[in-house]
Write a protein that holds these residues in place. Structure first.
Motif, short mmCIF file in Angstrom:
data_model
loop_
_atom_site.label_atom_id
_atom_site.label_comp_id
_atom_site.label_asym_id
_atom_site.label_seq_id
_atom_site.Cartn_x
_atom_site.Cartn_y
_atom_site.Cartn_z
N PHE A 84 0.82 -1.21 0.00
CA PHE A 84 0.00 0.00 0.00
C PHE A 84 0.85 1.27 0.00
CE2 PHE A 84 -3.17 -3.06 1.79
CZ PHE A 84 -4.07 -2.97 0.74
N ILE A 85 2.03 1.22 0.59
CA ILE A 85 2.93 2.37 0.51
C ILE A 85 3.39 2.58 -0.93
CG2 ILE A 85 5.16 3.34 1.22
CD1 ILE A 85 4.88 1.86 3.86
N LEU A 86 3.70 1.49 -1.63
CA LEU A 86 4.08 1.60 -3.04
C LEU A 86 2.94 2.20 -3.87
CD1 LEU A 86 6.10 -1.59 -4.02
CD2 LEU A 86 6.80 0.78 -4.34
N ILE A 87 1.73 1.78 -3.61
CA ILE A 87 0.58 2.34 -4.31
C ILE A 87 0.52 3.86 -4.09
CG2 ILE A 87 -1.94 2.42 -4.35
CD1 ILE A 87 -1.92 -0.59 -3.77
N LYS A 88 0.73 4.28 -2.86
CA LYS A 88 0.71 5.71 -2.54
C LYS A 88 1.82 6.45 -3.28
CE LYS A 88 -0.84 9.26 -0.26
NZ LYS A 88 -2.20 9.80 -0.52
N ILE A 89 3.00 5.86 -3.35
CA ILE A 89 4.11 6.48 -4.08
C ILE A 89 3.77 6.61 -5.56
CG2 ILE A 89 6.49 6.14 -4.83
CD1 ILE A 89 7.06 4.86 -2.11
N PHE A 90 3.20 5.56 -6.14
CA PHE A 90 2.85 5.59 -7.57
C PHE A 90 1.76 6.63 -7.84
CE2 PHE A 90 4.27 0.90 -8.08
CZ PHE A 90 5.59 1.33 -8.10
N LEU A 148 10.59 2.64 2.06
CA LEU A 148 9.51 3.06 1.17
C LEU A 148 8.75 4.25 1.75
CD1 LEU A 148 8.02 -0.38 -0.01
CD2 LEU A 148 9.47 1.19 -1.31
N ALA A 149 8.48 4.19 3.05
CA ALA A 149 7.79 5.31 3.70
C ALA A 149 8.66 6.57 3.64
CB ALA A 149 7.47 4.95 5.15
N ALA A 150 9.97 6.40 3.79
CA ALA A 150 10.89 7.55 3.72
C ALA A 150 10.85 8.17 2.33
CB ALA A 150 12.31 7.10 4.06
N PHE A 151 10.86 7.35 1.28
CA PHE A 151 10.78 7.89 -0.08
C PHE A 151 9.43 8.54 -0.35
CE2 PHE A 151 14.57 5.36 -1.16
CZ PHE A 151 15.23 6.28 -1.98
N CYS A 152 8.38 8.01 0.25
CA CYS A 152 7.05 8.58 0.07
C CYS A 152 7.01 10.03 0.56
CB CYS A 152 6.02 7.73 0.81
SG CYS A 152 4.31 8.13 0.41
N LYS A 201 2.22 9.74 -10.34
CA LYS A 201 1.34 9.58 -11.51
C LYS A 201 1.78 8.41 -12.40
CE LYS A 201 -0.32 14.34 -11.64
NZ LYS A 201 0.07 14.61 -10.23
N VAL A 202 2.10 7.30 -11.73
CA VAL A 202 2.46 6.05 -12.39
C VAL A 202 1.32 5.07 -12.17
CG1 VAL A 202 4.06 4.09 -12.30
CG2 VAL A 202 4.93 6.42 -12.13
N SER A 203 1.06 4.24 -13.15
CA SER A 203 -0.01 3.25 -13.01
C SER A 203 0.23 2.38 -11.78
CB SER A 203 -0.10 2.36 -14.26
OG SER A 203 -1.06 1.34 -14.06
N LYS A 204 -0.75 2.35 -10.90
CA LYS A 204 -0.62 1.59 -9.65
C LYS A 204 -0.57 0.09 -9.89
CE LYS A 204 -4.28 3.72 -8.18
NZ LYS A 204 -5.45 4.16 -7.37
N ILE A 205 -0.94 -0.33 -11.08
CA ILE A 205 -0.97 -1.76 -11.38
C ILE A 205 0.42 -2.38 -11.28
CG2 ILE A 205 -0.53 -1.89 -13.88
CD1 ILE A 205 -3.58 -3.41 -12.11
N PHE A 206 1.46 -1.55 -11.43
CA PHE A 206 2.82 -2.08 -11.37
C PHE A 206 3.23 -2.45 -9.94
CE2 PHE A 206 3.00 0.34 -15.39
CZ PHE A 206 3.37 -0.70 -16.22
#
Length: 503
Positions: A107-113, A150-154, A117-122
């Motif tokens: 879910f953090i990756l989804i938030k980053i995407f 991941l949270a840090a990059f977010c 503005k990257v497709s969350k499907i990835f």
């Protein structure tokens, strides 16, 4: 629905998360696999009682420090802290913790995407990649290290100062889970300094509380700010040598094959605006882990090559999924415009991705499940079904992994060679003398078939330790009687009858 439209992606992601949970439950890990995992669990139990050390040597297996009163493990505490809420639910609860961390990362990756503005499907690449599926089935700390990165990059990709400070704090928490995460933190700090001194300053300030806690903890527990349970942490930066170059090249080769162009993605993609951050992060993790972890110290199989052998690179692979997804997102758009089939059926690509990765994840889960059930869980069941509460058990090598005071039913344990188990044995514990003193107890002999046929350096060390136990039994077999045996894993449990013992 078309690829990129919110409702389609959201439905696909929810369905995928449910499928991941179902897969985990179908192949639920009944036990952990290694002595390292036992260390994190034992620390969690101690922390839940407000302690960090074990005073009784018969419960202090695999401790690296003795402070005069207590034996202390070298396991970093972050992963153990995350296990505490799951302790009341027993072994099933703690094994479930990995799935929770895995889903949080998803879910953090989804938030980053979403932010990029990257497709969350990835994000499905992360969800079903065998490396992460395998790690989610363990008590290892790398997946939690990835959580904080991941949270840090977010927060790092924000334009607000306070978010940069939060990013630094979260990156600092990663170090409290694994000390080698400092490589990634340093890479992020250097990239911030190159981009903006202001960003670097806030990132640095955010990390100060974690650094202060770590230095204070190390000083109080291990005797120095830069000292850990394995000695000085500064030695990590002083161990470069030419003989480690093949190790580095091997890691590089595996990653190049595993996800093609992933290592190149920081230099190819243009969406994130974080080329320096990802490139430096990759360089830091590859160089330091290539130099300080030995890939050739373990046995190899096709399944382990892309799971257990990549354990230490989990944070790197997870972070690089961000630029990798940015790159693939751009390419997918170009291909969709040029290929009629994709233009008419934009959902075909993510659906095919889901099916293939789900099947691979199911296969790797099945392989891991068989290993845990047929070896670790079977050994645990045999030991506890044939020994009484409070029994003293004499074993060798990693046999102590089956014993955790306050979590499993009470069993005392000594290794036939107590030095590796008890911080070099500063108290001069004689396990045979303790066995005699008890007047009763059990001798545990295990010779796992996967180790007996393995010739890696690690396996040879294990076989050498186990040989001491087997030799001891051979000299004293008249004082023991067989009470349980499992030939599948070459396990034999003998009861001591109180007779004479020759050391």
């Amino acid at each position: 629905m078309r690829l990129g439209e919110g409702k389609f992606e959201d439905a696909a992601l929810v369905f995928s998360a449910i499928a991941c949970i179902a897969l985990f439950m179908l192949f639920f890990p009944p036990f952990y696999a290694s002595i390292d995992e036992q260390g994190y669990l034992r620390n969690a139990v101690l922390l839940s009682h407000g302690k960090i050390g074990e005073p009784a040597p018969e419960y202090a297996s695999r401790s690296t420090v003795f402070n005069g009163t207590e034996y202390i493990s070298d396991r970093v505490l972050g992963r153990s802290v995350s296990l505490i809420p799951f302790l009341p639910f027993g072994i099933s609860g703690v094994m479930l913790s990995g799935l929770i961390i895995h889903l949080i990362n998803f879910f953090i990756l989804i938030k980053i995407f979403e932010k990029l503005k990257v497709s969350k499907i990835f994000s499905l690449i992360y969800l079903f990649l065998p490396t992460f599926i395998w790690e989610s089935r363990t008590l290892y700390p790398e997946l939690l290290t990835l959580t904080f990165f991941l949270a840090a990059f977010c927060f790092y990709i924000s334009e607000r100062r306070r978010d940069w400070a939060v990013s630094g704090f979260l990156a600092g928490l990663a170090v409290l889970v694994r000390y080698d995460a400092v490589y990634g933190v340093a890479a992020m700090a250097l990239a911030a300094l190159i981009s903006s001194r202001k960003k670097f300053l806030w990132f640095f300030l955010g990390g100060i509380p974690c650094a202060a806690f770590l230095f204070a903890f190390n000083s109080a527990v291990y005797g120095g700010a830069f000292t850990s349970g394995n000695g000085s942490v500064l030695r990590l930066f002083l161990r470069f040598s030419a003989d480690r170059l093949p190790n580095f090249i091997a890691y590089l080769g595996i990653l190049l094959l595993y996800l093609p162009l992933m290592l190149a993605s920081p230099f190819i993609e243009k969406k994130s605006g974080l080329r320096k951050e990802f490139a430096l992060f990759a360089a830091a993790y590859l160089v330091f882990n290539g130099m300080f972890t030995d890939l050739f110290n373990f046995d190899f199989s096709l399944s382990s090559l892309f799971t257990a052998r990549l354990r230490y690179l989990v944070p790197l692979i997870g972070v690089l999924i961000i630029p990798y997804a940015c790159m693939l997102d751009s390419w997918t758009g170009v291909l969709s415009n040029k290929i009629g089939l994709l233009r008419k059926n934009p959902a075909a690509t993510p659906l095919a991705l889901f099916v293939v990765m789900f099947l691979v994840a199911a296969y790797s889960s099945d392989v891991h499940q068989d290993y845990l059930s047929e070896k670790r869980s079977a050994a645990f069941g045999t030991i506890y079904a044939n020994t009484e509460a409070g029994s003293l058990i004499l074993g060798s090598s990693d046999d102590s992994m089956y014993f955790v005071r306050g979590f499993f039913p009470d069993r005392k344990y000594f290794s036939i060679d107590p030095k590796p188990d008890l911080a070099g044995n500063p108290q001069g514990i004689d396990p045979v003398a303790e066995f005699r003193k008890a007047g009763k107890g059990y001798m545990l002999l295990i010779d796992y078939t996967n180790v007996s046929s393995d010739t890696s350096p690690r396996a040879e060390l294990v076989k050498g330790e186990r040989k001491k136990a087997f030799d001891f039994y051979e000299r004293n077999h008249g004082s023991f009687e067989l009470v349980a045996e499992d030939k599948k894993i070459s396990l034999a449990l003998y009861r001591y009858n109180g007779g004479p013992l020759q050391e």
